[in-house]
Enzyme design. Structure first.
Site, PDB file in Angstrom:
ATOM      1  N   ASP A 129     -15.549  -2.357  68.977  1.00 24.94           N
ATOM      2  CA  ASP A 129     -15.683  -1.643  70.240  1.00 24.94           C
ATOM      3  C   ASP A 129     -15.423  -0.147  70.049  1.00 24.94           C
ATOM      4  O   ASP A 129     -14.555   0.437  70.689  1.00 24.94           O
ATOM      5  CB  ASP A 129     -14.713  -2.237  71.270  1.00 24.94           C
ATOM      6  CG  ASP A 129     -14.898  -1.637  72.655  1.00 24.94           C
ATOM      7  OD1 ASP A 129     -16.049  -1.307  73.006  1.00 24.94           O
ATOM      8  OD2 ASP A 129     -13.894  -1.488  73.380  1.00 24.94           O
ATOM      9  N   GLU A 156      -8.488  -8.120  64.076  1.00 26.80           N
ATOM     10  CA  GLU A 156      -9.142  -9.127  64.912  1.00 26.80           C
ATOM     11  C   GLU A 156     -10.232  -9.909  64.179  1.00 26.80           C
ATOM     12  O   GLU A 156     -11.354 -10.044  64.671  1.00 26.80           O
ATOM     13  CB  GLU A 156      -9.688  -8.479  66.182  1.00 26.80           C
ATOM     14  CG  GLU A 156      -8.600  -7.886  67.061  1.00 26.80           C
ATOM     15  CD  GLU A 156      -9.095  -7.430  68.429  1.00 26.80           C
ATOM     16  OE1 GLU A 156     -10.319  -7.443  68.661  1.00 26.80           O
ATOM     17  OE2 GLU A 156      -8.253  -7.050  69.264  1.00 26.80           O
ATOM     18  N   TYR A 186      -3.985  -8.689  75.638  1.00 26.48           N
ATOM     19  CA  TYR A 186      -4.308  -7.899  76.824  1.00 26.48           C
ATOM     20  C   TYR A 186      -4.085  -8.723  78.092  1.00 26.48           C
ATOM     21  O   TYR A 186      -4.977  -8.877  78.919  1.00 26.48           O
ATOM     22  CB  TYR A 186      -5.754  -7.415  76.748  1.00 26.48           C
ATOM     23  CG  TYR A 186      -5.978  -6.353  75.692  1.00 26.48           C
ATOM     24  CD1 TYR A 186      -5.874  -5.002  76.006  1.00 26.48           C
ATOM     25  CD2 TYR A 186      -6.273  -6.701  74.383  1.00 26.48           C
ATOM     26  CE1 TYR A 186      -6.077  -4.024  75.042  1.00 26.48           C
ATOM     27  CE2 TYR A 186      -6.468  -5.732  73.413  1.00 26.48           C
ATOM     28  CZ  TYR A 186      -6.368  -4.405  73.751  1.00 26.48           C
ATOM     29  OH  TYR A 186      -6.566  -3.432  72.796  1.00 26.48           O
ATOM     30  N   GLU A 203      -1.722  -4.082  69.851  1.00 26.27           N
ATOM     31  CA  GLU A 203      -2.599  -3.563  70.908  1.00 26.27           C
ATOM     32  C   GLU A 203      -2.224  -4.194  72.239  1.00 26.27           C
ATOM     33  O   GLU A 203      -2.042  -5.409  72.323  1.00 26.27           O
ATOM     34  CB  GLU A 203      -4.081  -3.856  70.627  1.00 26.27           C
ATOM     35  CG  GLU A 203      -4.684  -3.085  69.472  1.00 26.27           C
ATOM     36  CD  GLU A 203      -6.184  -3.324  69.322  1.00 26.27           C
ATOM     37  OE1 GLU A 203      -6.828  -3.714  70.334  1.00 26.27           O
ATOM     38  OE2 GLU A 203      -6.713  -3.136  68.212  1.00 26.27           O
TER      39      GLU A 203
END
Length: 568
Positions: free
Chosen positions: A134, A375, A428, A464
């Protein structure tokens, strides 16, 4: 060459310097060319001449005066070639670079070119580059291109590993010597150690030895010691007959250790407070930007952070040098982001990337961990042997630092974490899951990290967490994408982090992201990823002041002027 010929700055990405959409989104071969002169004294002195590239993304083929001199695959890391026999004196030299930014399943990072060949729906030859990450796939010659010289017998490498015994700093060093001559008498090495006042504090002979620095000043992270980032200078002189080469290598005397619950620097527990970042800026893209580097370090210190991760690739050497000097701890990450397929071809490239990254960054005291991936689909059966091989290779190259990776899949089925020394996880809660519901963050964060520690029995940190935020957008009650939501989102996480810290195994919090950054065009990204605490122009959002209050208090550095930013 075919196509338009336009001026192109170096270092810079080529994507954002024109008004041409085709160039911005371009995938394929691009050609660079320039000319230069070389001093005739280089020829008279019989110097070895080297052409050095800080980085070029992604595959580079380099020609000098029409003759191929070197290829390199992979962005973000340096490569060079001995061009002594290729250069010309007293006339122009032509340097040509063919650069291809195409990503496939066998590149690191991975990608895929998708051809849209329906003539009723797409123009002829239309295609797009799909990527597993991303951020924008900026391309170009991103770092400096340098010509330098050495004697024909020269210092090829210096390896430094430090230890501490009481107040004595121990410097284990190895000097590698190479030669452009077919045969030569092995030279001797003279090594001197200077402190930051340029006073000689130790000296030794031999090209491999141990130097003891008595009453040494150790390299400490910012916030732990009143003099962070203390660096000695190793002056290495190569002597023998007509041979003389000199190299200056900075050295920070420090140790790194990991227990089953704690991360230690110089024997003291260290708690990571900082960010994931990107090399990303307006116009320059991923090109090295010296004023921006200085600005970023000023912001890092202003907000009270002590660390960052080089997400998701190795950063410019100028950044690493500043981290050393300013006492900012670095988790050095490879470009292996979003790996979703694991085979022998990819593994070979991954091992090569780790070799190049460690070769470049091994002597930076700021680098305390190697991150081998971000990831990956680590629940795939092939991931188990793949990451065992990567970690084994990394530790063989450097046994003085722990190895980690930023994991994001379910801990229950993860197959990579067992090989890591430290577990990093990206989560997240309240954003990609349960968006808008900050009340779920506290329980979900505590639950996942507690159960993850129970599985791995290793120090664990969050690498993150974050929420996209459009600067200037406000709603009360808080609503996603507003500055109010980002602030509330952080505060709920911080409550959970404090609970986990009291458990003794939670060793750090790195927010995503330091600053807004560009991505490819998609409907959930409004001119890039907006999770930054700072805008892309480095202006603070409201949440930056909440984070500043937290970091300064955690470091026991709070002052009266920060109290206004502290939530009740």
């Amino acid at each position: 060459m075919t196509g338009d010929v336009i001026p192109m700055p170096v270092p810079s990405s080529f994507n954002d310097v024109t008004q041409n959409k085709t160039i911005r989104d371009y995938v394929g071969w691009a050609w660079y060319e320039t000319q230069f002169f070389i001093p005739t004294s280089w020829n008279a002195d019989k110097q070895r001449i080297v052409l050095y590239f800080g980085s070029a993304h992604y595959h580079a083929c380099v020609f000098l005066n029409g003759i191929w001199v070197v290829n390199h695959t992979g962005g973000h890391l340096p490569f060079q070639a001995d061009v002594t026999n290729n250069v010309k004196f007293s006339v122009k030299n032509w340097l040509t670079v063919a650069l291809n930014n195409t990503l496939t399943h066998h590149t690191i990072p991975q990608g895929k070119v998708i051809y849209k060949d329906n003539p009723e729906e797409y123009p002829e030859g239309f295609y797009v580059q799909s990527v597993n990450f991303d951020f924008f796939n900026y391309a170009g010659i991103h770092r400096s291109v340098i010509l330098y010289t050495t004697p024909t017998v020269y210092i090829d490498d210096i390896i430094v590993v430090t230890k501490i015994n009481g107040t004595t700093g121990i410097i284990n060093y190895t000097v590698a010597v190479n030669s452009a001559q077919p045969s030569y008498i092995s030279p001797s090495c003279y090594v001197e150690v200077f402190d930051m006042d340029d006073d000689l504090v130790a000296q030794e002979k031999k090209c491999q030895n141990v130097i003891n620095v008595r009453n040494a000043k150790f390299w400490w992270p910012i916030g732990i010691h009143p003099q962070p980032g203390y660096l000695y200078t190793l002056k290495v002189t190569l002597l023998g007959g007509n041979i003389k080469d000199v190299y200056y290598q900075t050295v920070g005397i420090r140790t790194v250790e990991v227990t089953d619950r704690t991360f230690l620097i110089n024997g003291k527990p260290f708690y990571f407070m900082g960010f994931g970042k990107h090399e990303d800026s307006n116009i320059r893209g991923r090109g090295v930007d010296l004023p921006l580097i200085v600005k970023d370090f000023n912001l890092i210190k202003w907000i009270g952070a002590n660390s960052f991760r080089t997400s998701h690739y190795p950063y410019a050497e100028e950044i690493m040098d500043q981290a050393d000097k300013q006492g900012i701890v670095v988790i050095d990450e490879s470009p292996a982001v979003g790996l979703d397929a694991f085979d022998s071809v990819l593994l070979t490239k991954h091992l090569q990337v780790m070799t190049e990254m460690i070769q470049r960054d091994k002597n930076h005291p700021s680098v305390v961990m190697w991150s081998v991936a971000n990831e990956p689909k680590s629940s795939e059966p092939e991931a188990k042997n793949y990451f065992k091989r990567v970690v084994d290779h990394t530790k063989k190259l450097d046994s003085s630092r722990p190895v980690t990776a930023a994991l994001s899949g379910p801990y229950e089925t993860d197959l990579a974490g067992k090989f890591m020394d430290v577990i990093m996880q990206n989560h997240y809660f309240g954003w990609y899951s349960d968006p808008g519901y900050t009340q779920v963050i506290y329980k979900q964060t505590i639950s996942v990290f507690t159960k993850s520690y129970e599985k791995y029995k290793k120090p664990i940190m969050i690498s993150e967490y974050g929420a996209d935020t459009v600067v200037g957008l406000h709603m009360d009650p808080a609503f996603i994408f507003t500055e109010d939501y980002q602030t509330e989102y952080l505060m709920e996480h911080h409550k959970a982090f404090d609970f986990l810290r009291d458990k003794g195994f939670f060793i750090g919090e790195l927010i995503w992201n330091f600053a807004d950054f560009m991505t490819i065009q998609k409907i959930n990204r409004v001119v890039g990823n907006k999770k930054g605490i700072f805008t892309r122009e480095r202006q603070p959002k409201a949440a930056a002041k909440v984070l500043r209050c937290r970091y300064l208090h955690l470091a026991n550095q709070s002052t009266l002027d920060t109290n206004m930013y502290c939530p009740a």
